[in-house]
Motif scaffolding. Structure first.
Motif, mmCIF file in Angstrom:
data_model
loop_
_atom_site.group_PDB
_atom_site.id
_atom_site.type_symbol
_atom_site.label_atom_id
_atom_site.label_comp_id
_atom_site.label_asym_id
_atom_site.label_seq_id
_atom_site.Cartn_x
_atom_site.Cartn_y
_atom_site.Cartn_z
ATOM 1 N N THR A 128 0.852 -1.185 0.000
ATOM 2 C CA THR A 128 0.000 0.000 0.000
ATOM 3 C C THR A 128 0.888 1.237 0.000
ATOM 4 N N PHE A 129 0.268 2.413 -0.013
ATOM 5 C CA PHE A 129 1.014 3.663 -0.052
ATOM 6 C C PHE A 129 0.518 4.612 1.027
ATOM 7 N N ASN A 130 1.437 5.440 1.490
ATOM 8 C CA ASN A 130 1.067 6.574 2.329
ATOM 9 C C ASN A 130 1.523 7.836 1.598
ATOM 10 N N LEU A 131 0.560 8.647 1.201
ATOM 11 C CA LEU A 131 0.855 9.814 0.377
ATOM 12 C C LEU A 131 1.132 11.037 1.247
ATOM 13 N N THR A 132 2.260 11.674 1.011
ATOM 14 C CA THR A 132 2.576 12.957 1.630
ATOM 15 C C THR A 132 2.500 14.035 0.551
ATOM 16 N N VAL A 133 1.549 14.927 0.699
ATOM 17 C CA VAL A 133 1.394 16.006 -0.277
ATOM 18 C C VAL A 133 2.338 17.140 0.102
ATOM 19 N N THR A 134 3.282 17.432 -0.774
ATOM 20 C CA THR A 134 4.292 18.458 -0.503
ATOM 21 C C THR A 134 3.850 19.817 -1.043
ATOM 22 N N ASP A 135 4.569 20.846 -0.642
ATOM 23 C CA ASP A 135 4.304 22.184 -1.180
ATOM 24 C C ASP A 135 4.530 22.209 -2.689
ATOM 25 N N ALA A 136 5.524 21.435 -3.151
ATOM 26 C CA ALA A 136 5.786 21.355 -4.596
ATOM 27 C C ALA A 136 4.599 20.736 -5.324
ATOM 28 N N ASP A 137 3.958 19.741 -4.694
ATOM 29 C CA ASP A 137 2.772 19.133 -5.291
ATOM 30 C C ASP A 137 1.663 20.176 -5.433
ATOM 31 N N VAL A 138 1.512 21.008 -4.408
ATOM 32 C CA VAL A 138 0.496 22.065 -4.448
ATOM 33 C C VAL A 138 0.823 23.058 -5.553
ATOM 34 N N ALA A 272 -3.663 25.474 1.827
ATOM 35 C CA ALA A 272 -3.891 24.458 2.853
ATOM 36 C C ALA A 272 -5.093 23.583 2.488
ATOM 37 N N GLU A 273 -6.157 24.216 2.007
ATOM 38 C CA GLU A 273 -7.355 23.475 1.623
ATOM 39 C C GLU A 273 -7.082 22.617 0.391
ATOM 40 N N LEU A 274 -6.299 23.168 -0.541
ATOM 41 C CA LEU A 274 -5.966 22.428 -1.757
ATOM 42 C C LEU A 274 -5.105 21.207 -1.423
ATOM 43 N N LYS A 275 -4.165 21.382 -0.491
ATOM 44 C CA LYS A 275 -3.324 20.252 -0.079
ATOM 45 C C LYS A 275 -4.192 19.143 0.513
ATOM 46 N N LYS A 276 -5.154 19.540 1.307
ATOM 47 C CA LYS A 276 -6.067 18.564 1.909
ATOM 48 C C LYS A 276 -6.887 17.853 0.832
ATOM 49 N N THR A 277 -7.372 18.619 -0.134
ATOM 50 C CA THR A 277 -8.190 18.049 -1.209
ATOM 51 C C THR A 277 -7.383 17.079 -2.065
ATOM 52 N N ILE A 278 -6.137 17.445 -2.370
ATOM 53 C CA ILE A 278 -5.271 16.568 -3.154
ATOM 54 C C ILE A 278 -5.099 15.221 -2.441
ATOM 55 N N GLY A 279 -4.896 15.292 -1.143
ATOM 56 C CA GLY A 279 -4.746 14.067 -0.363
ATOM 57 C C GLY A 279 -6.007 13.219 -0.394
ATOM 58 N N GLU A 280 -7.173 13.854 -0.236
ATOM 59 C CA GLU A 280 -8.444 13.118 -0.214
ATOM 60 C C GLU A 280 -8.740 12.480 -1.559
ATOM 61 N N VAL A 281 -8.511 13.233 -2.636
ATOM 62 C CA VAL A 281 -8.792 12.715 -3.976
ATOM 63 C C VAL A 281 -7.909 11.508 -4.278
ATOM 64 N N ASN A 282 -6.644 11.604 -3.947
ATOM 65 C CA ASN A 282 -5.721 10.519 -4.252
ATOM 66 C C ASN A 282 -5.836 9.357 -3.275
ATOM 67 N N GLN A 283 -6.420 9.607 -2.108
ATOM 68 C CA GLN A 283 -6.600 8.513 -1.156
ATOM 69 C C GLN A 283 -7.527 7.451 -1.721
ATOM 70 N N GLN A 284 -8.526 7.871 -2.499
ATOM 71 C CA GLN A 284 -9.421 6.909 -3.121
ATOM 72 C C GLN A 284 -8.656 6.013 -4.085
ATOM 73 N N ALA A 285 -7.728 6.624 -4.856
ATOM 74 C CA ALA A 285 -6.912 5.837 -5.775
ATOM 75 C C ALA A 285 -6.009 4.876 -5.003
ATOM 76 N N ILE A 286 -5.449 5.361 -3.890
ATOM 77 C CA ILE A 286 -4.608 4.491 -3.053
ATOM 78 C C ILE A 286 -5.428 3.327 -2.499
ATOM 79 N N ASP A 287 -6.637 3.624 -2.035
ATOM 80 C CA ASP A 287 -7.501 2.571 -1.505
ATOM 81 C C ASP A 287 -7.801 1.529 -2.577
ATOM 82 N N ASN A 288 -8.048 1.988 -3.811
ATOM 83 C CA ASN A 288 -8.343 1.055 -4.899
ATOM 84 C C ASN A 288 -7.153 0.140 -5.184
ATOM 85 N N VAL A 289 -5.950 0.733 -5.212
ATOM 86 C CA VAL A 289 -4.736 -0.061 -5.444
ATOM 87 C C VAL A 289 -4.529 -1.054 -4.298
#
Length: 444
Positions: A128-138, A272-289
Motif C-alpha cells: 500500500t502507499f502513504n501519500l505525503t502532499v508536498t508544497d511542490a505538489d500544491v 492548505a485546503e488544496l493540499k487537503k483536497t489533493i490528499g483526499e482525492v488521491n486517497q481513493q486511488a490508493i484505496d483502490n490499489v
C-alpha cells in the motif's frame, strides 16, 4: 421428495432430487381449479367449462409449471435447512423436461459450486502507499488548475489560440448563423488561421466553408448541426468578439471556483485546503490499489480448485451473447472473480459483516454531496428527500448498487485488518508515476 447431495472434487456438488406426483399434485389441482373459474370457451358460460375439458386443454403445461415451481422452492428450502451455500444458484443439469416427458416419478439433478477451504490470512501481506502532499505538489497542481481555468478577456486583434465569435452568412442562399464561436488553433485546416490573425471586431473574412476544417464534423459543432455537409461555397465571417485566455489571479473568484465558496479567504488558506483536497482525492486511488493488492494476495494464499466446465456454464449464463472465443479469453478472469467471491464470503462470515439500511443511506448521501460539489450541507432539509429519491429510482437499481458498494467496502476493511500491509511513503509525483506505469501495463 428425496434429496441426495454428492460433494465431489474441485468444489463440485451434484444435488439429486427424486420427485413423486404426490409432491406437487395438490398444488397442481388447485391451480387447475383457478383456471376453470376463469376459462372462456365457446358454448359455455365463463367459469362453467367442465373441469375435464380444462384439464385436457391446460393440464400438461400447468402440471409442468407446478412441478418446476415446487422443485425450485423445495431445493431452496433444502439448501437453507442444511446450511449449504453454493456460490451461484443451482444449475439444472441436462436437458429440461418437457410437459410430454413429465412422469409420475421424476429425477432431476442440479450442479452446485461449493468451494470448501480454510480461510488463510496469517502471513499474507500486500503493498500500500502513504501519500505525503508536498508544497511542490500544491505548486504543480495550481499550475495545472490555472491552465484548466484561465481568465477570459476581450482582445482587440485575433492572435493564435484566441476564441473568435462571428456571424456566418452564406453568399449563396439564406443561411446565417450568429454567435458561432471557434478556436484559432491547429485544428483549423492549413492556412485558415492566418486569414484571421490580426483581424479586429467588425472585420469580415470570406472563405470557402469547405476548406475551414479537414473534418466537416468540427464545422457542424459550432454551427450547431450534425448535417454540416449541406454548407458549401463561400461564406462571409464577420467577427463580433475576440476572447483571449489569461493566467488567472489567485483571488477569491479562483478560490471559490476550485474548492468551493467560503473555504478560503486568502492564498495561505487556499493552499492548505488544496493540499487537503489533493490528499483526499488521491486517497481513493490508493484505496483502490490497496484493495486490488489485498485481493490478489488472498487469492494466491487460498488456492481453490474449481470445476472448469461448470465455470464455463455459469459464465455463459451470465453472458448469453458471448462467443466461444470470448469465453476462452475471459474465463481466466472470471475464475479469479469466483475465487474472490468465495474468499469474500468467508471473510463476511468470519467478521459477521452486515449492511444495514442506514449504511446504504449514508453512502448515498455522500455520493449526492460529491455530485453537488459539497455545496449542500448535512443540515439541508432536502438531502433526506434526495437520498430516498435516488435509492428508489429505476426500481431500486441504485439501492442495489450502493448496497454492493458498502458491502465491498466492509469486506476490504475487514480483509485489511487480517493481512499485513507493507506501506511505501510516496509524494504525489511518485504515486502518479506508479499509476501511469500500472495503467500502461493493463493496457498493453
Amino acid at each position: 421428495m428425496e434429496f441426495k447431495l454428492d460433494k465431489q472434487e474441485n468444489s463440485y456438488g451434484l444435488l439429486t432430487v427424486n420427485v413423486t406426483e404426490a409432491d406437487y399434485m395438490t398444488e397442481y389441482k388447485s391451480k387447475l381449479k383457478q383456471y376453470a373459474k376463469t376459462a372462456n370457451m365457446k358454448g359455455f358460460r365463463p367459469g362453467k367449462v367442465p373441469f375435464s375439458m380444462v384439464e385436457k386443454m391446460y393440464g400438461k403445461q400447468v402440471k409442468m409449471d407446478t412441478f418446476n415451481e415446487t422443485v425450485g422452492k423445495a431445493v431452496d428450502t433444502y439448501l437453507k435447512d442444511n446450511n449449504v451455500k453454493p456460490l451461484f444458484q443451482p444449475i439444472y443439469k441436462g436437458d429440461f423436461i418437457t410437459p410430454e416427458q413429465l412422469g409420475a416419478d421424476q429425477t432431476v439433478e442440479f450442479e452446485l459450486l461449493l468451494p470448501e477451504f480454510e480461510l488463510k490470512t496469517e502471513g499474507v501481506s500486500a503493498d500500500t502507499f502513504n501519500l505525503t502532499v508536498t508544497d511542490a505538489d500544491v505548486d504543480n497542481t495550481i499550475v495545472k488548475l490555472k491552465e484548466s481555468y484561465p481568465t477570459k478577456k476581450d482582445a482587440e486583434e485575433v492572435a493564435q489560440a484566441d476564441v473568435v465569435t462571428a456571424t456566418f452568412k452564406a453568399e449563396a442562399g439564406e443561411y446565417s448563423k450568429e454567435g458561432a464561436a471557434f478556436d484559432v488553433d491547429d485544428k483549423l485546416a492549413e492556412g485558415i488561421a492566418d486569414q484571421f490573425i490580426g483581424k479586429k471586431v467588425g472585420d469580415v473574412v470570406t472563405l470557402d466553408i469547405d476548406t475551414m476544417y479537414e473534418d466537416s464534423k468540427r464545422l457542424g459543432l459550432f454551427l450547431g448541426t450534425e448535417d454540416a455537409d449541406q454548407f458549401t461555397g463561400n461564406f462571409s465571417i464577420e467577427i463580433t468578439k475576440i476572447t483571449r485566455n489569461h493566467e488567472p489571479e489567485l483571488d477569491q473568484d479562483f478560490f471559490n471556483m476550485v474548492i468551493g465558496p467560503d473555504k478560503a479567504s486568502n492564498e495561505e488558506e487556499f493552499r492548505a485546503e488544496l493540499k487537503k483536497t489533493i490528499g483526499e482525492v488521491n486517497q481513493q486511488a490508493i484505496d483502490n490499489v490497496t484493495n486490488e493488492n489485498v485481493r490478489t494476495a488472498l487469492v494466491e494464499a487460498n488456492p481453490i480448485a474449481l470445476p472448469a466446465e461448470l465455470l464455463k456454464t455459469v459464465f455463459k449464463q451470465n453472458n448469453p451473447k458471448s462467443t466461444d472465443e470470448e469465453v476462452e479469453n475471459n474465463i481466466g478472469k472470471f475464475e479469479e472473480a469466483v475465487k474472490w467471491r468465495a474468499i469474500s464470503d468467508a471473510i463476511a462470515e468470519t467478521a459477521e459483516i452486515k449492511v444495514e439500511k442506514e449504511d446504504v443511506e449514508a453512502a448515498a448521501l455522500e455520493q449526492i454531496k460529491a455530485q453537488f460539489g459539497n455545496f449542500m450541507g448535512d443540515e439541508d432539509d432536502r438531502m433526506g428527500e434526495f437520498v430516498q429519491n435516488y435509492l428508489t429510482a429505476e426500481n431500486g437499481k441504485y439501492f442495489e448498487q450502493t448496497y454492493e458498494q458498502v458491502y465491498n467496502e466492509k469486506i476490504f476493511g475487514a480483509a485489511k485488518e487480517k493481512v499485513s500491509l507493507n506501506t511505501e511513503e510516496v509524494d504525489l509525483a511518485k504515486f502518479e508515476e506508479f499509476l501511469t506505469a500500472k495503467n500502461e501495463q493493463v493496457a498493453g
